[in-house]
Each structure stands twice: as structure tokens, then as C-alpha cells.
Write a protein that holds these residues in place. Structure first.
Motif, mmCIF file in Angstrom:
data_model
loop_
_atom_site.group_PDB
_atom_site.id
_atom_site.type_symbol
_atom_site.label_atom_id
_atom_site.label_comp_id
_atom_site.label_asym_id
_atom_site.label_seq_id
_atom_site.Cartn_x
_atom_site.Cartn_y
_atom_site.Cartn_z
ATOM 1 N N HIS A 292 15.843 32.486 80.441
ATOM 2 C CA HIS A 292 16.146 31.139 78.949
ATOM 3 C C HIS A 292 15.665 32.373 77.948
ATOM 4 O O HIS A 292 16.203 31.424 76.812
ATOM 5 N N TYR A 293 15.189 33.180 77.910
ATOM 6 C CA TYR A 293 14.346 33.776 76.168
ATOM 7 C C TYR A 293 15.843 33.693 75.363
ATOM 8 O O TYR A 293 16.091 33.274 74.422
ATOM 9 N N LEU A 294 16.714 35.369 76.048
ATOM 10 C CA LEU A 294 17.879 35.889 75.024
ATOM 11 C C LEU A 294 18.836 34.161 74.889
ATOM 12 O O LEU A 294 19.485 33.730 73.286
ATOM 13 N N PRO A 295 19.472 33.376 76.043
ATOM 14 C CA PRO A 295 20.069 32.395 76.069
ATOM 15 C C PRO A 295 19.488 31.488 74.451
ATOM 16 O O PRO A 295 21.083 31.239 73.934
ATOM 17 N N THR A 296 18.426 31.388 74.972
ATOM 18 C CA THR A 296 18.104 29.949 73.910
ATOM 19 C C THR A 296 17.849 30.334 72.556
ATOM 20 O O THR A 296 19.051 30.306 71.114
ATOM 21 N N PHE A 297 17.989 32.039 72.595
ATOM 22 C CA PHE A 297 17.561 32.583 71.031
ATOM 23 C C PHE A 297 18.928 32.550 70.119
ATOM 24 O O PHE A 297 18.956 32.006 69.308
ATOM 25 N N PHE A 298 19.903 33.162 70.851
ATOM 26 C CA PHE A 298 21.182 33.101 70.592
ATOM 27 C C PHE A 298 22.106 31.598 70.427
ATOM 28 O O PHE A 298 22.517 31.899 69.944
ATOM 29 N N HIS A 299 22.333 30.856 71.480
ATOM 30 C CA HIS A 299 21.889 30.012 71.017
ATOM 31 C C HIS A 299 22.140 29.293 69.733
ATOM 32 O O HIS A 299 22.786 28.395 68.816
ATOM 33 N N MET A 300 20.553 29.497 69.195
ATOM 34 C CA MET A 300 20.134 28.505 67.900
ATOM 35 C C MET A 300 20.812 29.370 66.837
ATOM 36 O O MET A 300 20.603 28.600 65.573
ATOM 37 N N LEU A 301 20.380 30.713 67.262
ATOM 38 C CA LEU A 301 20.918 31.590 65.728
ATOM 39 C C LEU A 301 22.086 31.726 65.651
ATOM 40 O O LEU A 301 22.525 32.303 64.901
ATOM 41 N N ASP A 302 22.905 32.201 66.399
ATOM 42 C CA ASP A 302 24.241 32.455 66.614
ATOM 43 C C ASP A 302 25.015 32.496 67.667
ATOM 44 O O ASP A 302 25.892 32.811 68.558
ATOM 45 N N PRO A 303 25.591 30.674 68.084
ATOM 46 C CA PRO A 303 25.877 30.612 69.029
ATOM 47 C C PRO A 303 27.744 31.268 69.279
ATOM 48 O O PRO A 303 28.367 30.969 70.261
ATOM 49 N N GLY A 304 28.994 31.356 67.790
ATOM 50 C CA GLY A 304 29.555 31.639 67.993
ATOM 51 C C GLY A 304 29.157 32.913 68.090
ATOM 52 O O GLY A 304 30.730 33.694 68.812
ATOM 53 N N GLY A 305 28.782 34.304 68.446
ATOM 54 C CA GLY A 305 28.546 35.553 68.150
ATOM 55 C C GLY A 305 28.593 35.675 70.005
ATOM 56 O O GLY A 305 28.836 37.160 69.897
ATOM 57 N N ILE A 306 28.133 35.386 70.765
ATOM 58 C CA ILE A 306 27.775 35.423 72.385
ATOM 59 C C ILE A 306 28.908 34.471 72.894
ATOM 60 O O ILE A 306 29.711 33.462 73.022
ATOM 61 N N SER A 307 29.507 35.322 74.340
ATOM 62 C CA SER A 307 30.724 34.637 75.380
ATOM 63 C C SER A 307 29.879 33.788 76.336
ATOM 64 O O SER A 307 31.355 33.141 76.238
#
Length: 400
Positions: A292-307
Motif C-alpha cells: 500500500h505505501y508506494l501505490p498510495t504515495f504515487f497516487h497522491m503525489l504523481d498519479p500521471g507519472g506511473i503506469s
């Protein structure tokens, strides 16, 4: 219509008095004033509730439980003011992510192995790396015992390691320890997290070009509204991590240098998972930090930057707590062809019997096969994989 009768009251003279059948009504102007006043009061109530939301259920339910819930559902979410720590974290991460990628001829991929000890597929990785010296680096986090090496590429590549417990924050700590060591080499531009049961499904050239020229990091992330997804969210994570932003995904990532630096720069969101994400911390919820940590972190901070999907294949078709392990009898050209040709993936939620979310695998806007690596291969599959390696890794050439 009946005529209205008129009565004469002796001493008062002939004063006509009428008794109409209709009830007396207030003048129209007065009615309009009352309607405006009532509507104004209602509007003021809603505006006040929106601007100054209730801070406790007790205050809310002093009005009425049903009315309070209806009001909360009807009103748009109020904009929460960020704390100083949140503002600082978001500014720093925004600056990190705004830096352009720097890809040079000497840019390398950091292969980071998370393992309890000896890597059973070291001979296979040795063949994968041969001839590509200077384009990769290796880092090993061995949590239980010192590995025995069979390949020169792995000798003396261990970093300082610590105990790793599945489902605990120690798993995330090991990932961050690997990232920190790999970031020390400024030539490392891509970072791949692998387990001891991972194998390459493509040639080195294919993987190098795929990652170096991608505009995304491959971090798995999806919304699971069930008990094993959003149901693991802890109230102690509020207000920095709202339940609506809580995400799930496999831990096996590949990420660009900017995202690796952003991960290491984070302390605010990481601390929420360190302190509150674990088995039985709150209401017997089984929160698993590495899911949950990295999925939540990037969803909140850079959702368009991950696949939102991972390039590491694993078979969850058995719908158990752990994925299927590939045994020697499973290793055939047909299996490897299927793994390397799949171009759509599925996320299975914990809603009902397991609702499925399907999505295509897109590389820079082009639909391509999903996977670069495979996971959960039994050590006894090594010989078969070595026999088939040249065939299944050369079956597809890279075209930009």
C-alpha cells in the motif's frame, strides 16, 4: 353564485358588511418576503456547514443522524488546508519530479535483489548480463544469510541488510535501503526491484530500451474498495492520507531516478505507514505496508507519472494468499511464449468473489506486451530456463 347579503345595524346606520366565502389571504408582497427569508436561512445553513464542517460526530448528530448523513452526502467535499509538513513535502517532491531525466550513453539500470540469502537464478542472470557491462549495476539485500555467488556480477554487491518480515514495514525499509545505495551512483537512471524467485523474460537490450525510453515508472496501483484494499485504511492515517486515496499494488516496481529520489525524500507519508500500517494495529485490520505505501504515495503525489501496473508477471489464478509457484514441469516454450505475449492485465479486488479490473499495457501510448520479468519460479526450474533462455528472449526484437 349566491348574492352576498347585506345587514343593517340599527344605530350604526346603513353600513354594508360583507362575509365572503373565501378565507382572507396575506398580500402577495408579504408572502414573497417570507419565502425569501426562509430560503436565505436555509442557504446560510448550508454555506456555514460547508465552510465550517463539523469536527466530531457528536456535534453533527445533535441535529439528526439521518439529516446529518444526508447533508454530508449532498455537500461537495470541503477543501482541507494542508499542514506545514504537507506543504513542505509536496513542494520538495514537486521540485524533484520537475527535473528532466538525463539519459546518456553510460546510463545504467540498477537491478536490486531482495532475498533471504543465495540467489538461485544467479547463473541465469549471469547469462542475461553478459556483454552489457557498463549498462547495469547490481545490489543485493540479503536479510538472513550471506549469499554464495556463482557469477562475477554479484560478487561483493551486498549492501548492509536487516531482518525483513513479510507484511511489516521492514519490507519497505529494505526497498528504501536498496534505493538509497543505488542512488549513490549517478549513472543509475532506472531502478528495478526483484526477488530471489524472479527471472528475466526478455533480452537485456529489450529491457534496457523499454525502460530507458519510457515516460513512466512501472508502479502497480489500483483501487480495491474491498476489505483487503480500502478496508485496510487506518483512521490514524488521517488527515494526510484520506481513505479515498488509499491504493493497493504489487511491490515489484521499476522506477525512474526522479521517482526513486522522491521516495527517499518522503518522510511524512512513510511515517504514517511505519506507525499505523501493520497486522492488528486498528480494529484487527491486516494492513500490509509493501502493498500500500508506494501505490498510495504515487497516487497522491504523481498519479500521471506511473503506469498503474507492474512489468513483473505473477500468476494469481489460484486466488490464494500467495501466487502460484512455477515448477519444472510447467516450464515449456508455450508457457514462456504466453508470458511474453500477454498485452492486457487484470487486477483482482477483494469485493465479493473477486471483481476483476482489466486494462491494456501501454508503453508511451502504444499497446505492447506487459512483462519484462517473471516471478515465483522454483529453484529447480533453473536448468530448463537456461536451456530455453536464448529462444524465448530473442523471440521479439525491439522497435522504437
Amino acid at each position: 353564485m349566491k348574492a352576498v347579503k347585506r345587514w343593517s345595524l340599527g344605530n350604526l346606520g346603513d353600513i354594508p358588511v360583507s362575509f365572503p366565502g373565501a378565507r382572507h389571504r396575506a398580500p402577495p408582497a408579504r408572502r414573497r418576503v417570507w419565502i425569501i427569508m426562509v430560503l436565505s436561512l436555509i442557504s446560510m445553513f448550508f454555506i456555514t456547514a460547508y465552510m465550517y464542517p463539523h469536527h466530531s460526530k457528536r456535534a453533527c448528530y445533535m441535529i439528526s443522524s439521518r439529516g446529518c448523513k444526508a447533508l454530508a452526502d449532498w455537500l461537495p467535499p470541503s477543501l482541507r488546508e494542508y499542514s506545514d509538513d504537507e506543504i513542505a513535502a509536496r513542494v520538495v517532491i514537486r521540485e524533484i519530479l520537475s527535473s528532466p531525466p538525463v539519459i546518456r550513453k553510460n546510463s545504467k539500470i540498477a537491478f536490486m535483489f531482495l532475498t533471504p540469502g543465495t540467489l538461485p537464478f544467479e547463473r541465469l542472470w549471469d547469462r542475461f548480463f553478459q556483454g552489457h557491462e557498463g549498462k547495469f549495476s547490481v545490489y543485493i539485500h540479503a536479510s538472513k544469510e550471506t549469499p554464495v555467488h556463482y557469477s562475477r556480477y554479484f560478487v561483493n554487491r551486498e549492501i548492509r541488510s536487516d531482518e525483513v518480515v513479510w507484511g511489516r514495514i521492514s519490507m519497505v525499509d529494505a526497498e528504501r535501503r536498496l534505493l538509497a545505495n543505488a542512488l549513490r551512483d549517478t549513472s543509475n537512471q532506472q531502478f528495478v526491484l526483484l526477488s530471489d524467485s524472479c527471472v528475466p523474460l526478455r533480452s537485456f537490450e529489450y529491457i534496457y530500451n523499454y525502460l530507458m525510453h519510457s515516460n513512466l515508472s512501472y508502479v502497480d496501483c489500483f483501487d480495491d474498495p474491498g476489505q483487503h484494499g480500502a478496508g485496510r485504511h487506518m483512521n490514524h492515517m488521517l488527515p494526510e492520507i484520506p481513505k479515498k486515496d488509499f491504493r493497493k499494488g504489487a511491490q515489484w516496481f521499476t522506477m525512474k531516478r526522479q521517482h526513486a529520489v522522491a521516495t527517499m525524500a518522503d518522510s511524512l507519508y512513510y511515517s504514517k505507514f511505519r506507525d499505523y500500517c501493520g497486522p492488528g494495529i486498528e480494529n484487527n485490520k491486516n494492513c500490509i505496508a509493501d502493498e500500500h505505501y508506494l501505490p498510495t504515495f504515487f497516487h497522491m503525489l504523481d498519479p500521471g507519472g506511473i503506469s498503474n501496473w507492474t512489468v513483473t508477471q505473477v500468476d494469481w489464478s489460484e486466488r490464494k494468499w500467495h501466487p502460484k509457484t512455477y515448477m519444472p514441469e510447467d516450464i515449456t516454450p508455450e508457457l514462456l511464449n504466453n508470458l511474453t505475449s500477454t498485452d492486457t492485465l487484470v487486477h483482482v479486488t477483494s469485493v465479493g468473489m473477486g471483481e476483476e479490473i482489466w486494462m491494456p499495457c501501454m508503453w508511451n501510448g502504444i499497446k505492447r506486451p506487459c512483462y519484462l520479468f517473471g516471478r515465483k519460479f522454483h529453484p529447480d526450474t533453473l536448468d530448463k530456463l537456461l536451456d530455453l533462455f536464448s529462444n524465448y528472449t530473442r523471440s521479439v526484437t525491439w522497435n522504437l
